[in-house]
Design a protein around this motif. Structure first.
Motif, mmCIF file in Angstrom:
data_model
loop_
_atom_site.group_PDB
_atom_site.id
_atom_site.type_symbol
_atom_site.label_atom_id
_atom_site.label_comp_id
_atom_site.label_asym_id
_atom_site.label_seq_id
_atom_site.Cartn_x
_atom_site.Cartn_y
_atom_site.Cartn_z
ATOM 1 N N GLU A 118 2.761 -1.622 -11.026
ATOM 2 C CA GLU A 118 3.795 -0.624 -10.787
ATOM 3 C C GLU A 118 4.087 -0.479 -9.294
ATOM 4 O O GLU A 118 5.232 -0.205 -8.907
ATOM 5 N N ALA A 119 3.076 -0.656 -8.470
ATOM 6 C CA ALA A 119 3.297 -0.587 -7.022
ATOM 7 C C ALA A 119 4.214 -1.717 -6.559
ATOM 8 O O ALA A 119 5.019 -1.545 -5.640
ATOM 9 N N ILE A 120 4.103 -2.855 -7.193
ATOM 10 C CA ILE A 120 4.966 -3.981 -6.841
ATOM 11 C C ILE A 120 6.411 -3.693 -7.244
ATOM 12 O O ILE A 120 7.347 -4.238 -6.666
ATOM 13 N N GLY A 121 6.582 -2.806 -8.247
ATOM 14 C CA GLY A 121 7.937 -2.420 -8.623
ATOM 15 C C GLY A 121 8.300 -2.651 -10.077
ATOM 16 O O GLY A 121 9.454 -2.466 -10.469
ATOM 17 N N TRP A 122 7.319 -3.058 -10.887
ATOM 18 C CA TRP A 122 7.576 -3.291 -12.300
ATOM 19 C C TRP A 122 7.155 -2.086 -13.138
ATOM 20 O O TRP A 122 6.201 -1.384 -12.800
ATOM 21 N N GLN A 123 7.849 -1.876 -14.231
ATOM 22 C CA GLN A 123 7.455 -0.850 -15.191
ATOM 23 C C GLN A 123 6.544 -1.488 -16.231
ATOM 24 O O GLN A 123 6.807 -2.611 -16.683
ATOM 25 N N VAL A 124 5.500 -0.780 -16.629
ATOM 26 C CA VAL A 124 4.510 -1.334 -17.540
ATOM 27 C C VAL A 124 4.500 -0.545 -18.847
ATOM 28 O O VAL A 124 4.346 0.677 -18.845
ATOM 29 N N ALA A 134 0.834 -1.205 0.000
ATOM 30 C CA ALA A 134 0.000 0.000 0.000
ATOM 31 C C ALA A 134 0.870 1.257 0.000
ATOM 32 O O ALA A 134 0.576 2.236 -0.694
ATOM 33 N N LEU A 135 1.957 1.232 0.772
ATOM 34 C CA LEU A 135 2.875 2.376 0.805
ATOM 35 C C LEU A 135 3.513 2.592 -0.566
ATOM 36 O O LEU A 135 3.596 3.727 -1.057
ATOM 37 N N SER A 136 3.958 1.519 -1.180
ATOM 38 C CA SER A 136 4.573 1.624 -2.504
ATOM 39 C C SER A 136 3.584 2.168 -3.537
ATOM 40 O O SER A 136 3.946 2.975 -4.395
ATOM 41 N N ARG A 137 2.321 1.743 -3.417
ATOM 42 C CA ARG A 137 1.283 2.209 -4.346
ATOM 43 C C ARG A 137 1.096 3.715 -4.220
ATOM 44 O O ARG A 137 1.029 4.433 -5.232
ATOM 45 N N GLN A 138 1.039 4.210 -3.000
ATOM 46 C CA GLN A 138 0.843 5.642 -2.792
ATOM 47 C C GLN A 138 2.061 6.452 -3.252
ATOM 48 O O GLN A 138 1.918 7.513 -3.867
ATOM 49 N N LEU A 139 3.246 5.942 -2.974
ATOM 50 C CA LEU A 139 4.459 6.642 -3.411
ATOM 51 C C LEU A 139 4.541 6.703 -4.932
ATOM 52 O O LEU A 139 4.948 7.716 -5.501
ATOM 53 N N ARG A 140 4.130 5.624 -5.581
ATOM 54 C CA ARG A 140 4.163 5.603 -7.054
ATOM 55 C C ARG A 140 3.173 6.613 -7.629
ATOM 56 O O ARG A 140 3.496 7.369 -8.553
ATOM 57 N N LEU A 141 1.963 6.653 -7.090
ATOM 58 C CA LEU A 141 0.927 7.546 -7.613
ATOM 59 C C LEU A 141 1.250 9.012 -7.337
ATOM 60 O O LEU A 141 0.962 9.876 -8.160
ATOM 61 N N ARG A 142 1.868 9.290 -6.176
ATOM 62 C CA ARG A 142 2.107 10.686 -5.788
ATOM 63 C C ARG A 142 3.444 11.228 -6.278
ATOM 64 O O ARG A 142 3.563 12.418 -6.571
ATOM 65 N N THR A 143 4.449 10.363 -6.357
ATOM 66 C CA THR A 143 5.794 10.846 -6.706
ATOM 67 C C THR A 143 6.329 10.287 -8.011
ATOM 68 O O THR A 143 7.301 10.820 -8.557
ATOM 69 N N GLY A 144 5.721 9.211 -8.508
ATOM 70 C CA GLY A 144 6.221 8.583 -9.726
ATOM 71 C C GLY A 144 7.373 7.633 -9.481
ATOM 72 O O GLY A 144 7.908 7.043 -10.432
ATOM 73 N N LEU A 145 7.782 7.448 -8.226
ATOM 74 C CA LEU A 145 8.915 6.580 -7.914
ATOM 75 C C LEU A 145 8.487 5.117 -7.863
ATOM 76 O O LEU A 145 7.387 4.789 -7.412
ATOM 77 N N TYR A 146 9.376 4.245 -8.344
ATOM 78 C CA TYR A 146 9.154 2.809 -8.247
ATOM 79 C C TYR A 146 9.885 2.294 -7.009
ATOM 80 O O TYR A 146 11.092 2.051 -7.035
ATOM 81 N N THR A 147 9.173 2.159 -5.911
ATOM 82 C CA THR A 147 9.798 1.721 -4.658
ATOM 83 C C THR A 147 9.510 0.258 -4.334
ATOM 84 O O THR A 147 10.074 -0.281 -3.388
ATOM 85 N N GLY A 148 8.648 -0.361 -5.105
ATOM 86 C CA GLY A 148 8.241 -1.731 -4.804
ATOM 87 C C GLY A 148 9.373 -2.732 -4.851
ATOM 88 O O GLY A 148 9.389 -3.703 -4.072
#
Length: 441
Positions: free
Chosen positions: A343-349, A295-309
């Motif tokens: 993308e939240a898991i850490g993969w680029q699509v 859930a944290l990774s999902r929010q970071l991806r949506l708000r910052t564009g970072l792939y942290t998963g």
């Protein structure tokens, strides 16, 4: 400059030239084939040798109408047969091995092919459909195959032949799915296929170090072009799983150090379902912790564009495939919620939109590009316009396209071809869409 870089930067004028250049990659791995009890690694030198042997066979038998029918599951021999046909400037007709009898009979009759590259079991099925027809069979799973024992010394150089092939010549014939009627034949030219290879090359989604898992059959143009031809043209490695089951896909992902996965939305939805089930299998505290990190990774991806998963969920990546970076989706619309989760898991699509008739890519949404629900921008050289439809409110309308990837007309179906094109020669996709910010579709 190395031979590898020369091939990557060269621009073959037809598919025969593309195949003829493969041997220059030498011992680099072209195909990894996972089998029940073993894993085979095929070098570019060996694959080129096999393709040359098939080419020689096709030239010798001289198939009528200059086309061969391919009815076989993906394998190194199957790939070599495709390349060998291109090598000899013979059209490849790749058919679905799961077609119902009536549809299989129709496609074989419609394509005018007389030579079938197949397996013994599938040949028996075809023979029952054509008891009085003198089709010629080449078996990939017996000693009758021209493939065993081939060496590069057996290969006839087809570069001089290749330069005589016009880009307007038909290289492959695909059949549409035919949900309401019999499938329509879609001829694609050397120019159509090379345009798509160049589009992926320009998008820089693949390079010679990429390892591409191909779990999809190659009777569809999407896996045929993006999962097979393009990786080989760029010097990447094509990975064939032993089966489409979850355990076999993971075996290939981990064992071959796969970096790219080519799939359809249904595959990725199944992957997410398996991942969530995996999270449930841990103890309550571990499961809650992993879900919290997701859930944290999902929010970071949506708000910052970072792939942290990849960092936050490293144990998951280590189990599924630590080298996997890019997931390519095509064949059908992929829900944005699925994209967000992957993308939240850490993969680029990467998302592509297109049809069999467009070879297939019309648009490409490269990893990292936002735009909820968008399928990206037109690949260089393809033009898109939205034409108003009476029953649909603006800005939505019919998507029409024009460019080097568009086919020239259906096989033996002049009336259907006329319906598919406008008076000013734009292809009518039949899909509805609209152009948004930055001309994204």
């Amino acid at each position: 400059m190395t031979a590898e870089n020369e091939l990557s930067n060269s621009s073959p004028q037809n598919m025969s030239e593309l195949v003829a250049a493969l041997a220059s990659r030498g011992d680099a791995t072209a195909v990894i084939d996972f089998r029940v009890t073993e894993t085979l690694c095929i070098s570019y030198r060996e694959l080129a040798g096999r393709a040359g042997r098939f080419r020689n066979h096709f030239v010798e038998v001289g198939p009528k109408n200059n086309r061969i029918i391919l009815l076989a599951p993906p394998s190194p021999d199957c790939i070599a047969a495709v390349l060998g046909a291109f090598y000899a400037n013979i059209c490849v007709v790749s058919l679905d091995t799961q077609l119902p009898d009536d549809v299989l009979r129709h496609t074989i009759e419609d394509c005018d092919g007389t030579h079938v590259v197949t397996t013994t079991a599938l040949a028996d099925r075809v023979k029952k459909l054509f008891p009085n027809n003198t089709l010629t069979y080449l078996y990939l799973d017996t000693a009758q195959s021209p493939n065993p024992g081939v060496t590069p010394d057996n290969v006839q150089d087809s570069r001089t032949v290749g330069t005589q092939i016009e880009q307007s010549a038909v290289a492959a014939l695909f059949y549409t799915s035919g949900t309401t009627a019999m499938p329509k034949g879609v001829p694609l030219t050397h120019g159509n296929l090379l345009f798509e290879v160049q589009a992926i090359r320009d998008g820089k989604l693949l390079d010679a170090q990429s390892r591409v898992l191909l779990p999809l059959p190659i009777h569809h143009v999407y896996p045929f072009v993006l999962g097979l031809l393009t990786p080989l043209a760029l010097g990447a490695t094509v990975v064939l799983p032993q089966a489409m089951t979850g355990p076999q896909l993971i075996r290939a992902l981990v064992g071959a150090q796969v970096t790219h996965l080519l799939g359809v939305p249904r595959l990725y939805e199944a992957l997410l379902s398996a991942i969530h089930n995996e999270l449930k299998n841990h103890g309550r505290l571990v499961s809650l912790a992993l879900k919290g990190l997701l859930a944290l990774s999902r929010q970071l991806r949506l708000r910052t564009g970072l792939y942290t998963g990849r960092l936050l969920l490293w144990p998951l990546h280590r189990r599924i495939g630590p080298d996997l970076r890019i997931l390519a989706s095509g064949g059908a619309p992929i829900p944005e919620v699925v994209v967000n989760e992957l993308e939240a898991i850490g993969w680029q699509v990467a998302i592509g939109y297109g049809l069999t008739e467009t070879s297939p890519l019309i648009t490409l949404r490269v990893p990292g590009k936002r735009g909820r629900g968008s399928v990206g921008q037109a690949v260089a050289g393809m033009e898109i316009r939205i034409v108003p439809v009476e029953t649909v409110s603006a800005p939505m309308g019919e998507v029409q396209v024009h460019g080097p990837g568009v086919f020239h007309g259906y096989h033996k179906l002049a009336a259907k071809t006329a319906e598919a094109f406008t008076e000013d020669d734009w292809f009518r996709t039949g899909d509805l869409g609209w152009l948004g910010l930055g001309r994204q579709l």
